[in-house]
Design a protein around this motif. Sequence first.
Motif, PDB file in Angstrom:
ATOM      1  N   MET A 237      24.836  39.658  41.765  1.00  0.00           N
ATOM      2  CA  MET A 237      26.340  39.735  41.530  1.00  0.00           C
ATOM      3  C   MET A 237      26.812  41.072  41.461  1.00  0.00           C
ATOM      4  SD  MET A 237      29.038  37.709  40.634  1.00  0.00           S
ATOM      5  CE  MET A 237      28.480  36.104  40.210  1.00  0.00           C
ATOM      6  N   HIS A 238      28.000  41.185  42.126  1.00  0.00           N
ATOM      7  CA  HIS A 238      28.727  42.396  42.248  1.00  0.00           C
ATOM      8  C   HIS A 238      30.114  42.081  41.320  1.00  0.00           C
ATOM      9  CE1 HIS A 238      26.317  44.928  44.934  1.00  0.00           C
ATOM     10  NE2 HIS A 238      25.804  43.679  45.310  1.00  0.00           N
ATOM     11  N   PHE A 239      30.320  42.836  40.342  1.00  0.00           N
ATOM     12  CA  PHE A 239      31.597  42.595  39.358  1.00  0.00           C
ATOM     13  C   PHE A 239      32.287  43.933  39.399  1.00  0.00           C
ATOM     14  CE2 PHE A 239      33.511  42.329  35.273  1.00  0.00           C
ATOM     15  CZ  PHE A 239      34.056  41.111  35.372  1.00  0.00           C
ATOM     16  N   TYR A 240      33.652  43.824  39.514  1.00  0.00           N
ATOM     17  CA  TYR A 240      34.562  44.613  39.717  1.00  0.00           C
ATOM     18  C   TYR A 240      35.791  44.673  38.724  1.00  0.00           C
ATOM     19  CZ  TYR A 240      32.171  45.410  44.006  1.00  0.00           C
ATOM     20  OH  TYR A 240      31.290  45.589  45.091  1.00  0.00           O
ATOM     21  N   ALA A 241      35.991  45.631  37.875  1.00  0.00           N
ATOM     22  CA  ALA A 241      37.255  45.523  37.036  1.00  0.00           C
ATOM     23  C   ALA A 241      38.223  46.941  37.439  1.00  0.00           C
ATOM     24  CB  ALA A 241      36.845  45.712  35.774  1.00  0.00           C
ATOM     25  N   ILE A 242      39.476  46.288  37.587  1.00  0.00           N
ATOM     26  CA  ILE A 242      40.576  47.360  37.927  1.00  0.00           C
ATOM     27  C   ILE A 242      41.742  47.019  37.214  1.00  0.00           C
ATOM     28  CG2 ILE A 242      41.530  46.328  39.999  1.00  0.00           C
ATOM     29  CD1 ILE A 242      41.225  49.385  41.132  1.00  0.00           C
ATOM     30  N   ARG A 243      42.458  48.051  36.319  1.00  0.00           N
ATOM     31  CA  ARG A 243      43.882  47.848  35.921  1.00  0.00           C
ATOM     32  C   ARG A 243      45.013  47.602  37.397  1.00  0.00           C
ATOM     33  NH1 ARG A 243      48.007  51.462  33.257  1.00  0.00           N
ATOM     34  NH2 ARG A 243      48.607  50.133  31.253  1.00  0.00           N
ATOM     35  N   SER A 244      46.132  46.831  36.496  1.00  0.00           N
ATOM     36  CA  SER A 244      47.189  46.484  37.586  1.00  0.00           C
ATOM     37  C   SER A 244      47.627  47.738  38.708  1.00  0.00           C
ATOM     38  CB  SER A 244      48.142  45.656  36.829  1.00  0.00           C
ATOM     39  OG  SER A 244      48.944  46.721  35.949  1.00  0.00           O
ATOM     40  N   ASP A 245      47.481  48.784  37.864  1.00  0.00           N
ATOM     41  CA  ASP A 245      48.101  50.207  38.545  1.00  0.00           C
ATOM     42  C   ASP A 245      47.092  50.899  39.482  1.00  0.00           C
ATOM     43  OD1 ASP A 245      46.582  51.008  36.565  1.00  0.00           O
ATOM     44  OD2 ASP A 245      48.188  52.326  35.754  1.00  0.00           O
TER      45      ASP A 245
ATOM     46  N   THR B  66      41.659  50.721  29.107  1.00  0.00           N
ATOM     47  CA  THR B  66      42.894  50.843  28.585  1.00  0.00           C
ATOM     48  C   THR B  66      43.842  49.807  28.358  1.00  0.00           C
ATOM     49  OG1 THR B  66      43.891  51.525  30.584  1.00  0.00           O
ATOM     50  CG2 THR B  66      42.977  53.363  29.433  1.00  0.00           C
ATOM     51  N   ALA B  67      44.914  49.790  27.388  1.00  0.00           N
ATOM     52  CA  ALA B  67      45.499  48.615  27.226  1.00  0.00           C
ATOM     53  C   ALA B  67      46.286  48.228  28.520  1.00  0.00           C
ATOM     54  CB  ALA B  67      46.337  48.598  26.061  1.00  0.00           C
ATOM     55  N   GLY B  68      46.692  46.908  28.774  1.00  0.00           N
ATOM     56  CA  GLY B  68      47.381  46.661  29.857  1.00  0.00           C
ATOM     57  C   GLY B  68      46.980  45.253  30.649  1.00  0.00           C
ATOM     58  N   THR B  69      47.257  45.028  31.868  1.00  0.00           N
ATOM     59  CA  THR B  69      46.689  43.962  32.419  1.00  0.00           C
ATOM     60  C   THR B  69      45.527  44.522  33.530  1.00  0.00           C
ATOM     61  OG1 THR B  69      48.871  42.862  32.405  1.00  0.00           O
ATOM     62  CG2 THR B  69      47.379  42.101  33.969  1.00  0.00           C
ATOM     63  N   TRP B  70      44.472  43.529  33.422  1.00  0.00           N
ATOM     64  CA  TRP B  70      43.333  44.027  34.331  1.00  0.00           C
ATOM     65  C   TRP B  70      43.189  42.741  35.287  1.00  0.00           C
ATOM     66  CZ3 TRP B  70      39.989  48.593  34.273  1.00  0.00           C
ATOM     67  CH2 TRP B  70      40.603  49.672  33.522  1.00  0.00           C
ATOM     68  N   ARG B  71      42.426  43.039  36.435  1.00  0.00           N
ATOM     69  CA  ARG B  71      41.860  41.994  37.217  1.00  0.00           C
ATOM     70  C   ARG B  71      40.374  42.219  37.546  1.00  0.00           C
ATOM     71  NH1 ARG B  71      43.499  37.824  40.197  1.00  0.00           N
ATOM     72  NH2 ARG B  71      45.567  38.273  39.573  1.00  0.00           N
ATOM     73  N   VAL B  72      39.787  41.200  37.360  1.00  0.00           N
ATOM     74  CA  VAL B  72      38.291  41.285  37.303  1.00  0.00           C
ATOM     75  C   VAL B  72      37.936  40.363  38.602  1.00  0.00           C
ATOM     76  CG1 VAL B  72      37.660  41.439  35.067  1.00  0.00           C
ATOM     77  CG2 VAL B  72      37.789  39.095  35.994  1.00  0.00           C
ATOM     78  N   TYR B  73      36.811  40.971  39.283  1.00  0.00           N
ATOM     79  CA  TYR B  73      36.384  40.298  40.750  1.00  0.00           C
ATOM     80  C   TYR B  73      34.899  39.935  40.630  1.00  0.00           C
ATOM     81  CZ  TYR B  73      40.743  42.628  42.228  1.00  0.00           C
ATOM     82  OH  TYR B  73      41.979  43.043  42.609  1.00  0.00           O
ATOM     83  N   ALA B  74      34.552  38.822  41.119  1.00  0.00           N
ATOM     84  CA  ALA B  74      33.083  38.476  40.988  1.00  0.00           C
ATOM     85  C   ALA B  74      32.786  38.231  42.683  1.00  0.00           C
ATOM     86  CB  ALA B  74      32.625  36.978  40.252  1.00  0.00           C
ATOM     87  N   SER B  75      31.779  38.940  43.246  1.00  0.00           N
ATOM     88  CA  SER B  75      31.445  38.876  44.527  1.00  0.00           C
ATOM     89  C   SER B  75      30.015  38.596  44.549  1.00  0.00           C
ATOM     90  CB  SER B  75      31.597  40.424  45.084  1.00  0.00           C
ATOM     91  OG  SER B  75      31.201  40.252  46.709  1.00  0.00           O
TER      92      SER B  75
END
Length: 312
Positions: free
Chosen positions: A123-131, A156-165
């Motif tokens: 499993m490769h997992f990624y997280a990145i902020r909306s910007d 940091t505070a805000g909206t993040w998106r995570v991805y499961a590959s």
Amino acid sequence: MSSHTRNRRTRNRALALAAAAAALSLALAACGSDAMSGMDHGAGAAATSAASGGHQGHQMPGGDAAATAAAAGGAPAAERNGYRLTSTTGTLTAGSPAEYRFGITGPDGTPVTAFRTDQTKRMHFYAIRSDLTGFQHIHPEMAADGTWTAPLAALTAGTWRVYASFIPDAGAGQGNGLVLSSTVTVTGEGAAAVAELPAATGSATVDGYTVAVEGAPAAGKAGELEVTVSKDGRPVTDLQPYLETFAHLTAFHAGDQAFAHLHPEAKAEAGGTGGPTLAFHAELPASGDWRLFLQFQTGGQLHTAALTLKAG
């Protein structure tokens, strides 16, 4: 021979010829139907893969040809081809390490526990902020019940998106790579300002290294990017293997945060070194700005360089 007998034999021959012709016609129709059906299924499978971020059509070093092609798809989604990313973690707290727990359910609704190894990981997992800041690439651990735990560094505070590959190793989607995604709200005082996406450029620096990227990918078309790593103006030739390659390249599309994994063209042999130039198979599904994150390792330390690339 009587005229009655001749007429009866003539009728029998005519009937036999008609039956043979009908049988031949049915056989040809069936054959044509099968052929067209096969063509339709093939086109449908390709279209589904392109739309879903599936790994199809490009062989990556050390992996399965059907399962390790360029992962590029449309806008992120939590469900594709009957597979769904599920999580009870909808909110995290800013400023401290956190754990994101999730699972993958299959088309039959049950947890998926069989995964194929891709670049040494299941499993490769990624997280990145909306910007498109705060990039993290993690390899979570799975419990026996199919629950994955991804240890995240402070966000940091805000909206993040995570991805499961991942690549299922059983069931209807066996061998076909998928990227599923979900959003997470990170709460905390003094929410960080939204950063402006840096302008497209051909190079970036990190930890004293300079990474230069050459190539002009066109949306929806296979192409190649050439990455060169240098330090203090000298070529770097001591890149160490990282996930079976000498560099790992991930891209996120500005706006909809579509995901693309750009695969290296060569495999890194254990114990060997590489550089300064690396070739990547690039297949970006949309035009516009993409934020690229190049990860490479030297002296046992992992470096991550970020730059913006514009696809035509």
